[in-house]
Design an enzyme around this catalytic site. Structure first.
Site, PDB file in Angstrom:
ATOM      1  N   ASP A 258       0.850  -1.199   0.000  1.00 17.36           N
ATOM      2  CA  ASP A 258       0.000   0.000   0.000  1.00 17.36           C
ATOM      3  C   ASP A 258       0.878   1.240   0.000  1.00 17.36           C
ATOM      4  O   ASP A 258       2.098   1.142   0.152  1.00 17.36           O
ATOM      5  CB  ASP A 258      -0.909  -0.001   1.234  1.00 17.36           C
ATOM      6  CG  ASP A 258      -0.111  -0.019   2.525  1.00 17.36           C
ATOM      7  OD1 ASP A 258       0.259   1.069   3.005  1.00 17.36           O
ATOM      8  OD2 ASP A 258       0.157  -1.120   3.059  1.00 17.36           O
TER       9      ASP A 258
ATOM     10  N   ASP B 244       0.582   3.688   2.266  1.00 12.55           N
ATOM     11  CA  ASP B 244       0.439   4.357   3.553  1.00 12.55           C
ATOM     12  C   ASP B 244      -0.546   5.525   3.354  1.00 12.55           C
ATOM     13  O   ASP B 244      -1.076   5.734   2.260  1.00 12.55           O
ATOM     14  CB  ASP B 244       1.785   4.828   4.112  1.00 12.55           C
ATOM     15  CG  ASP B 244       1.788   4.864   5.638  1.00 12.55           C
ATOM     16  OD1 ASP B 244       1.334   3.883   6.245  1.00 12.55           O
ATOM     17  OD2 ASP B 244       2.263   5.847   6.202  1.00 12.55           O
TER      18      ASP B 244
END
Length: 294
Positions: free
Chosen positions: A212, A214
């Protein structure tokens, strides 16, 4: 085990990696450690005739959260099992636009922001200070990049891993702060793992697998477990292929590591022999026996 002997490759699998494809002569065994219980039994086997020891960092079924992993027991158990080098595979968030979900990063530096973990095998009665200037074995890092290239997987060489305590994901302010520090990826498990590997005189390298962006990213402001798991499933296949490719490369190595990982304690122990705590010295028989039994 001397690093001049045949390499034994330890694999610490993080989120999404709970098995190794192609492993033969498989046997799960309980390995006791004076530092407590490891995350799980250790899986012993061979891959392309190279001895391999696999440990699921969170336990099979992902039972153990990051702050409750017994990192000392894990690294001690691997060392007691004859492991000479450790490959760590970990899920991380990206702090850079060009490291999108699915990217692999062979990091070479860490910033430790954890605060609730036992970070050293040593302590009162037997004090040691190892250098962490170069926490990753460059020989292992080179082999990991070569193995990725053999798979057609792009591995970014070098980068800084910010280790946070967790288990919550970052706040937006934290995420922006870590980006301002020049960090590249963020995770919850490679510290104090890398520090303990250094104290145990094990060659160590990590592959950070991006799941991902973040929460700093404007289109990714709320990281969820579902998002992470969906990318994990895609990364897991590549990670298993990476292990299959890199183990033979490392198994062909002959002699001690040219970077001196196996001598990390040469000038680290500061407590004089007559002042050392005998019980702690016994606990350190695997980690520091080379130095303490001279």
């Amino acid at each position: 085990m001397s690093h001049a002997a045949r390499p034994v490759i330890g694999i610490i699998g993080g989120s999404g990696l709970y098995q190794i494809d192609g492993l033969k002569d498989v046997a799960w065994k309980k390995v006791s450690s004076p530092f407590g219980e490891p995350s799980d039994e250790l899986c012993f086997g061979t891959l392309e005739d190279t001895p391999v020891v696999f440990l699921p960092r969170h336990g099979r079924g992902h039972r153990i959260p990051p702050s409750d992993i017994n990192f000392r027991a894990n690294l001690d158990a691997l060392k007691r099992s004859g492991v000479t080098e450790v490959l760590s595979l970990s899920a991380v968030g990206s702090l850079r636009e060009d490291l999108a979900p699915g990217a692999f990063v062979v990091v070479d530096q860490f910033i430790d922001r954890t605060f609730a973990r036992q970070k050293s095998f040593f302590g009162p009665g037997l004090v040691a200070h190892v250098s962490m200037a170069k926490p990753v074995c460059a020989r292992l890092g080179d082999a990991l990049v070569a193995a990725c290239e053999g798979l057609g997987v792009t591995a970014h060489r070098g980068g800084t891993y910010l280790a946070m305590e967790g288990p919550q994901f970052s706040s937006l302010a934290e995420s922006r702060l870590y980006r301002s520090w020049g960090c590249d990826v963020i995770g919850m498990t490679n510290m104090p793992e890398a520090k303990l590997a250094r104290e145990a005189e094990l060659c160590y390298a990590t592959v950070a697998m991006v799941t991902d962006f973040d929460c700093w990213h404007p289109e990714h402001d709320a990281v969820t477990v579902d998002q992470v798991v969906s990318v994990l499933l895609g990364n897991a296949g590549k990670a298993r292929g990476l292990v299959r490719n890199v183990v033979p490369l490392l198994g062909a190595h002959d002699g001690p590591c040219r970077h001196g990982c196996q001598r990390a304690l040469d000038h680290a122990i500061i407590t004089s022999p007559e002042a050392r705590d005998a019980e702690l010295a016994r606990k350190l028989s695997a980690v520091a026996g080379r130095m303490l039994n001279r």
